[in-house]
Scaffold this active site. Structure first.
Site: not given
Length: 464
Positions: A43, A48, A51, A183, A187, A442, A447
């Site tokens: 990682c 990760c 990356k 993934y 990616e 909002h 939302e």
């Protein structure tokens, strides 16, 4: 009574191994940890974290383009060597923090490759070339992670790279072909395309991101093509040929594509090769992962394993939680196992994906009665202003009987940030009515999650 050098010896100093070692040492036990590469594991060093830096760097090109729609005039250029230098400095800093934290906890760090000689003994070959060292321990924890897989029988595969080499390319290629649909593949396709590289993604399956919700898969495939990525599905390599001008990718459908770099992102496998598992009585599963029970104990009574090497749920936060459960079980007389249900995950594609819980298909098999589905596709306010045709996907999957929201799927800007909070609601078992009772913020994209009212009618399956 047998005396050992350590109470616990950990093989692998990634996120899971480091957490287990630190907790156990802080609890007063004698602990050592061995790492054959760099402290921090996949990682931090080659996964990760670097990356995500690359994703953020590459996304600026899209932000610059959007900014022009808001009146900005931007003249920008990307410096790949400079980025690599800064990235490597930061990775070294993070690795150093891991090393420092181990030291503060009282863990002995051994820089070398550890191999099991029996159930209580490891032999460490030091990285500096010094004499090997034999170490004994009452208990051993294996946390060696995974490594990229490549099709070794493919002609010319020696000319290809994996994601690990992609972090250190000496120069940015003009053309790249990425093989894979998971993934990591999507990616890196986004990364290279965002940095101006002509990018082709090929995958043997009918659509990318196998195992994800079908609406997510179809929506993302369309959106990444809008970013300039050429996607070829239902196809794979026949061979790779090196020529004077590049690498010729010969595909099984007869196509030939010449690129400067070929990258395989076709999965990862547990890193168990030559660890001496058989000599210690540690069995593997049919898929080559270390076999463990619900408490992470292997088939050897005093040896445990956590993280990607067990191939249960290959996510860094999961490995860390497995490490905590191991420590509680073994050293605090508090048996625990990690709950793999309702774990959120993100794909840092461009646009990104956030998902938690069941896909629509999974829910229709798991829920006893009907399944209610709510889907919305819309242009985010930011892009609507510029006239961009980029669209966002939000989807709620609801158990029709209990009305609990059992799945949330988001594709679009800030999806990973939103899914973390949505995961709390899914994990807590909140109902659709409770989501609806939550007042919207909002104007935001999020939302939409609490204002979805119209159920998708049965048989009216949404197309990507």
């Amino acid at each position: 009574m047998t005396t050992y050098d350590y109470d616990l010896f950990v093989i692998g100093a990634g996120s899971g191994g480091v957490r287990a070692a630190r907790l156990t040492a802080l609890g007063g036990k004698r602990v050592a940890i061995a790492e054959e590469f760099r402290v921090g594991g996949t990682c931090v060093i080659r996964g990760c974290v670097p990356k995500k830096f690359m994703v953020m760097a590459s996304d600026f090109s899209h932000q610059f383009h959007t900014a022009e729609g808001y009146g900005w005039t931007i003249d920008a250029a990307f410096d790949w060597p400079k980025f690599l230098q800064v990235k490597d400095v930061e990775i070294a800093r993070l690795s150093g923090i891991y090393v420092a934290n181990l030291g503060k906890a009282g863990v002995d760090l051994v820089h070398g490759r550890a191999v099991l000689k029996d159930a209580h003994t490891v032999e460490v070959t030091h990285r500096d070339g010094g004499e090997s060292q034999t170490i004994t321990a009452e208990k051993i924890l294996i946390a060696t992670g995974g490594r990229p897989w490549m099709p070794t029988d493919l002609a010319g595969v020696e000319h290809a790279i994996t994601s690990e080499e992609a972090f250190h390319l000496p120069e940015l290629p003009k053309r790249i072909l990425i093989a894979g649909g998971g993934y990591i593949a999507v990616e890196f396709a986004g990364i290279f395309a965002g940095l101006g590289v002509e990018t082709t993604l090929i995958y043997r399956g009918p659509n990318i991101l196998r195992g994800f919700d079908d609406d997510v898969r179809a929506h993302l495939a369309g959106e990444i093509e809008k970013r300039g990525i050429k996607v070829i599905l239902g196809c794979q390599h026949a061979s790779i040929e090196k020529t004077a001008t590049g690498l010729v990718n010969k595909l099984e459908n007869g196509m030939e594509i010449e690129t400067d770099v070929v990258m395989f992102a076709t999965g990862r496998v547990p890193h168990v090769k030559d660890l001496g598992l058989e000599t210690a009585g540690v069995a593997l599963t049919d898929k080559g992962a270390i076999q463990v029970d619900t408490l992470s104990r292997t088939t050897a009574e005093n040896i445990w394993a956590i993280g990607d090497v067990t191939d249960r749920m290959n996510l860094t936060p999961v490995a860390i939680r497995e490490a905590v459960a191991f420590h509680e079980t073994v050293y605090r007389n508090n048996p625990q196992h990690f709950d793999y249900e309702g774990v959120a995950t993100a794909v840092f594609s461009q646009p990104p994906v956030g998902t938690v819980g069941l896909s629509e298909n999974e829910a229709r098999h798991a829920c006893p009665g009907a399944v209610d589905v709510y889907v919305s596709r819309f242009r985010p306010m930011k892009y609507a202003f510029t006239g961009s045709d980029e669209r966002m996907l939000m989807k709620l999957v609801v158990d029709g009987e209990s009305q609990k929201v059992v799945g949330v799927h988001i594709v679009g800007p800030e999806a990973p940030e939103m899914i973390q909070l949505a995961a709390i609601a899914v994990k807590a078992g909140l109902t659709k009515a409770q989501w609806d009772a939550t007042c919207a913020v909002h104007p935001t994209m999020a939302e939409e999650l609490v204002t979805l009212k119209d159920k998708q009618q049965p048989g009216n399956m949404s197309a990507g």
